[in-house]
Design an enzyme around this catalytic site. Structure first.
Site, short mmCIF file in Angstrom:
data_model
loop_
_atom_site.label_atom_id
_atom_site.label_comp_id
_atom_site.label_asym_id
_atom_site.label_seq_id
_atom_site.Cartn_x
_atom_site.Cartn_y
_atom_site.Cartn_z
N ARG A 67 0.89 -1.18 0.00
CA ARG A 67 0.00 0.00 0.00
C ARG A 67 0.92 1.21 0.00
O ARG A 67 1.78 1.34 0.87
CB ARG A 67 -0.89 -0.03 1.25
CG ARG A 67 -1.73 1.22 1.47
CD ARG A 67 -2.80 1.33 0.39
NE ARG A 67 -3.83 2.28 0.72
CZ ARG A 67 -3.73 3.60 0.56
NH1 ARG A 67 -2.61 4.13 0.12
NH2 ARG A 67 -4.73 4.39 0.86
N GLU A 75 -10.73 5.13 -5.91
CA GLU A 75 -11.05 3.72 -6.12
C GLU A 75 -11.30 3.47 -7.61
O GLU A 75 -11.66 4.40 -8.34
CB GLU A 75 -12.29 3.34 -5.31
CG GLU A 75 -12.13 3.53 -3.81
CD GLU A 75 -11.05 2.66 -3.20
OE1 GLU A 75 -10.88 1.51 -3.64
OE2 GLU A 75 -10.35 3.14 -2.29
N ARG A 110 -0.80 -5.40 5.10
CA ARG A 110 -0.04 -5.03 3.91
C ARG A 110 1.15 -4.19 4.33
O ARG A 110 1.09 -3.44 5.30
CB ARG A 110 -0.90 -4.18 2.95
CG ARG A 110 -2.10 -4.90 2.39
CD ARG A 110 -2.91 -3.97 1.52
NE ARG A 110 -3.46 -2.88 2.32
CZ ARG A 110 -4.37 -2.01 1.88
NH1 ARG A 110 -4.81 -2.07 0.64
NH2 ARG A 110 -4.83 -1.05 2.66
#
Length: 172
Positions: A67, A75, A110
């Site tokens: 990330r 998005e 992540r």
């Protein structure tokens, strides 16, 4: 022997040389675990670009989801989401080598980091060219770049009312 009992001060407030040495080693070991993990860099081949702020690379035959630190890109199903992904792909094409400076891990486990492709700080470029917001909730590192992109109506800042990805996700 329990650690709490082992580390207990004696009544005079002094440590024996052995106890002092063990405490120092214990503290240094703990710090090395924290600092060593978060200041680490990894390198690998990009195998997937999910959207404008998440990629997967392979390092030592292991997939690592990354990330991008300090920014929030639209998005994919949001206005300008596909453009943000395409811009990230232009900076870091599939099968390219990337270097990641690890900053943290997020709640989804992540790696959160700064991505470099061809010696370019990809995080900076995404915000600077209007493909992502500076993620002020986590960092102020890219606020100046976002303000410059807004002023110059770069990328998504050319839109009438761009919606922050965090607000978009909340509405979904």
């Amino acid at each position: 022997m329990r650690i709490s009992k082992f580390l207990k001060l004696n009544l005079k407030g002094t440590f024996s040389p052995l106890k002092l040495a063990m405490i120092i080693l214990f503290v240094l070991y703990g710090l090395s675990l924290v600092i060593g993990d978060l200041s680490k860099e990894i390198q690998g081949e990009i195998i997937k670009v999910y959207d404008g702020d998440t990629i997967t690379l392979v390092e030592n035959q292991e997939k690592v989801k990354i990330r991008l630190y300090g920014l929030d890109a639209p998005e994919l199903n949001q206005r300008f989401g596909k453009e943000a992904r395409e811009y990230l792909l232009s900076l870091c094409p599939l099968h390219a080598q990337a270097k990641i400076k690890i900053i943290d891990k997020d709640k989804y486990k992540r790696v959160v980091g700064i991505v470099y492709c061809n010696e370019i700080n990809v995080n900076e470029k995404l915000v600077e060219n209007g493909f992502a917001w500076a993620y002020r909730e986590y960092s102020n590192d890219y606020v100046v770049l976002e303000n410059k992109a807004r002023k110059n109506t770069m990328g998504l800042w050319g839109e009438a009312n761009p919606l922050k990805p965090s607000e978009f996700r909340r509405k979904q």
